[in-house]
Design an enzyme around this catalytic site. Structure first.
Site, PDB file in Angstrom:
ATOM      1  N   HIS A   1       1.720  41.007   9.312  1.00  0.00           N
ATOM      2  CA  HIS A   1       1.687  40.100  10.452  1.00  0.00           C
ATOM      3  C   HIS A   1       2.039  40.673  11.708  1.00  0.00           C
ATOM      4  CE1 HIS A   1       3.359  36.265  12.678  1.00  0.00           C
ATOM      5  NE2 HIS A   1       2.151  36.517  12.843  1.00  0.00           N
TER       6      HIS A   1
ATOM      7  N   ASP B   1     -17.529  50.072  17.456  1.00  0.00           N
ATOM      8  CA  ASP B   1     -19.183  50.481  17.277  1.00  0.00           C
ATOM      9  C   ASP B   1     -18.899  52.015  17.218  1.00  0.00           C
ATOM     10  OD1 ASP B   1     -18.880  51.568  20.151  1.00  0.00           O
ATOM     11  OD2 ASP B   1     -19.835  49.906  20.830  1.00  0.00           O
TER      12      ASP B   1
ATOM     13  N   HIS C   1     -13.141  46.848  29.549  1.00  0.00           N
ATOM     14  CA  HIS C   1     -13.407  47.618  28.371  1.00  0.00           C
ATOM     15  C   HIS C   1     -12.271  48.892  28.693  1.00  0.00           C
ATOM     16  CE1 HIS C   1     -15.503  49.925  25.274  1.00  0.00           C
ATOM     17  NE2 HIS C   1     -15.499  50.892  26.053  1.00  0.00           N
TER      18      HIS C   1
ATOM     19  N   TYR D   1     -20.435  47.970  23.441  1.00  0.00           N
ATOM     20  CA  TYR D   1     -19.367  47.011  23.628  1.00  0.00           C
ATOM     21  C   TYR D   1     -19.195  46.180  22.568  1.00  0.00           C
ATOM     22  CZ  TYR D   1     -19.706  48.507  28.389  1.00  0.00           C
ATOM     23  OH  TYR D   1     -19.522  49.227  29.574  1.00  0.00           O
ATOM     24  N   ALA D   2     -19.645  46.414  21.502  1.00  0.00           N
ATOM     25  CA  ALA D   2     -19.350  45.718  20.023  1.00  0.00           C
ATOM     26  C   ALA D   2     -18.142  46.356  19.508  1.00  0.00           C
ATOM     27  CB  ALA D   2     -20.531  45.998  18.881  1.00  0.00           C
ATOM     28  N   ASN D   3     -17.039  45.837  20.092  1.00  0.00           N
ATOM     29  CA  ASN D   3     -15.629  46.282  19.697  1.00  0.00           C
ATOM     30  C   ASN D   3     -14.794  44.935  19.744  1.00  0.00           C
ATOM     31  OD1 ASN D   3     -16.357  49.206  19.927  1.00  0.00           O
ATOM     32  ND2 ASN D   3     -16.614  48.589  22.082  1.00  0.00           N
TER      33      ASN D   3
END
Length: 129
Positions: free
Chosen positions: A20, A28, A96, A118-120
């Site tokens: 937790h 990316d 970012h 920006y595929a994060n």
């Protein structure tokens, strides 16, 4: 041998160690990897595996109580932005540069082969009860 779920032994084992509040950066191929977190690099070729495939696989196995993504994805990568909005309730947007700073606190980094910008996303683990 597992017959379902995440079959990659390194990733499956790393997920089993999460608790937790632990954070997982799904990124990316171009995201700078911070020093410190355990890294499972799934990148094979440009676009393989995709950010969407890896994110969906992780969401099927993890309880996620929160997530953070770069606000730049909205303009630069509408498909990834839509995917994040569809899959993650309570998503927080940050610049970012801030996401890169926050990623240093991740316990695990899962690098995809995604080749779109920006595929994060930084996922925060929850509990199932």
């Amino acid at each position: 041998m597992k017959k379902a779920g995440i079959l990659n032994r390194h990733l499956s084992g790393a997920l089993a160690e999460l608790g937790h509040g632990d954070e997982v950066l799904v990124c990316d191929a171009g995201m700078p990897i911070p020093r410190g977190p355990r890294v499972v690099d799934l990148a094979f070729r440009a676009g393989v595996p995709s950010f969407a495939e890896v994110l969906d696989g992780l969401l099927a196995e993890l309880v996620v109580e929160g997530a953070t993504a770069a606000e730049e994805v909205r303009q630069a990568n509408p498909a990834a932005s839509a995917l994040l909005r569809e899959r993650l309730a309570g998503l927080t947007w940050v610049p970012h540069a801030r996401l890169k700073e926050l990623s240093a606190g991740a316990r695990l980094v899962v690098r995809t082969g995604e080749a779109r910008p920006y595929a994060n996303v930084l996922l925060r683990c929850g509990v199932f009860f």
